[in-house]
Enzyme design. Structure first.
Site, mmCIF file in Angstrom:
data_model
loop_
_atom_site.group_PDB
_atom_site.id
_atom_site.type_symbol
_atom_site.label_atom_id
_atom_site.label_comp_id
_atom_site.label_asym_id
_atom_site.label_seq_id
_atom_site.Cartn_x
_atom_site.Cartn_y
_atom_site.Cartn_z
ATOM 1 N N TYR A 98 0.830 -1.213 0.000
ATOM 2 C CA TYR A 98 0.000 0.000 0.000
ATOM 3 C C TYR A 98 0.864 1.261 0.000
ATOM 4 O O TYR A 98 1.779 1.423 0.820
ATOM 5 C CB TYR A 98 -0.918 0.013 1.226
ATOM 6 C CG TYR A 98 -1.760 1.280 1.313
ATOM 7 C CD1 TYR A 98 -2.899 1.425 0.527
ATOM 8 C CD2 TYR A 98 -1.398 2.326 2.163
ATOM 9 C CE1 TYR A 98 -3.652 2.585 0.583
ATOM 10 C CE2 TYR A 98 -2.152 3.488 2.229
ATOM 11 C CZ TYR A 98 -3.282 3.604 1.436
ATOM 12 O OH TYR A 98 -4.029 4.748 1.489
ATOM 13 N N GLY A 153 -6.105 5.255 -0.517
ATOM 14 C CA GLY A 153 -7.537 5.310 -0.239
ATOM 15 C C GLY A 153 -8.329 4.345 -1.099
ATOM 16 O O GLY A 153 -8.087 3.140 -1.101
#
Length: 239
Positions: free
Chosen positions: A43, A50
């Protein structure tokens, strides 16, 4: 310590990394480089943010991803923070990055330290933080200045183009690598710095209140018995 941070904010202290910090930063960066080379999904490193966390970013776009993150979040408003607040903000962010948990590269961290020590302070607006959810906007403005974009201040130049201010002090704008954008803006160092100053002021006010109370008692020829904790908490009631 709050007192040290206050001194850093006043420009009384310089910052230098310890060898232990340098090793920790380099080790973390090496791990991150391995993730990128092996095309692993991580990530904010090889994915979007998001709602775009499941979107894998091509390797050739990883740096642009970090640049866009900083530029998009540099959306604060209001007057610029005073230099002492920006110094504390920078010092706290350097402290976090120096722990070696963010994946920042050592050269980028050293460039931020050099800018701090040279009193090159990015334009950071006073409004924009979302509190405990992160000082994303203020830190993005801090990072933007280090990229040579936006405005920057120094005693030598005053407010000017960030790149020009850096170059006037013999410094170069930061060049980001993978993940370094999120490493620079993911934190709560602005509210920490303001909270630290509030604590320091409150401590000073409390100390002054004690002195004023003591002098008032002396002038009025009062008794100190009321302040004797031994007597105050050893009262027996009958009936």
């Amino acid at each position: 310590m709050p007192a040290d941070l206050i001194r850093l904010g006043k420009g009384e202290l310089k910052i230098k990394l310890t060898k232990k910090s340098e090793i920790a930063v380099e080790n973390a960066r090496e791990l991150l480089n391995t993730i990128v080379k092996e095309n692993k999904v991580a990530y904010g490193v090889t994915t979007g943010f998001g709602k775009f966390a499941r979107v894998v970013i091509p390797r050739e776009d990883l740096i642009e991803l970090q640049l866009n993150l900083i530029r998009s979040h540099a959306a604060g408003v209001g007057q610029p923070l005073p230099p002492k607040h920006v110094r504390k903000l920078m010092a706290l962010r350097i402290n976090v990055l120096a722990k070696g948990h963010s994946g920042i590269s050592l050269p980028v961290l050293q460039q931020i330290i050099q800018a701090f020590n040279a009193n090159c302070l990015p334009w950071v607006p006073e409004k924009g933080t979302v509190g405990a959810s992160g000082d994303l906007a203020p830190l993005a403005h801090l990072a933007l200045g280090m990229l040579g974009e936006g405005k920057m201040w120094s005693p030598k130049s005053g407010w000017a183009d960030a790149k020009s201010v850096l170059e006037a002090h013999g410094l170069k704008p930061v060049t980001l690598g993978a993940k370094e954008g999120i490493a620079l803006i993911n934190g709560t160092q602005l509210i920490t710095s303001i909270g630290c100053e509030a604590l320091e002021r409150a401590t000073s006010v409390a100390r002054q209140a004690d002195i004023v109370a003591a002098l008032s008692l002396e002038v009025l020829k009062g008794t100190t018995a009321a302040f004797d904790s031994g007597k105050l908490f050893n009262i027996y009631y009958v009936g």
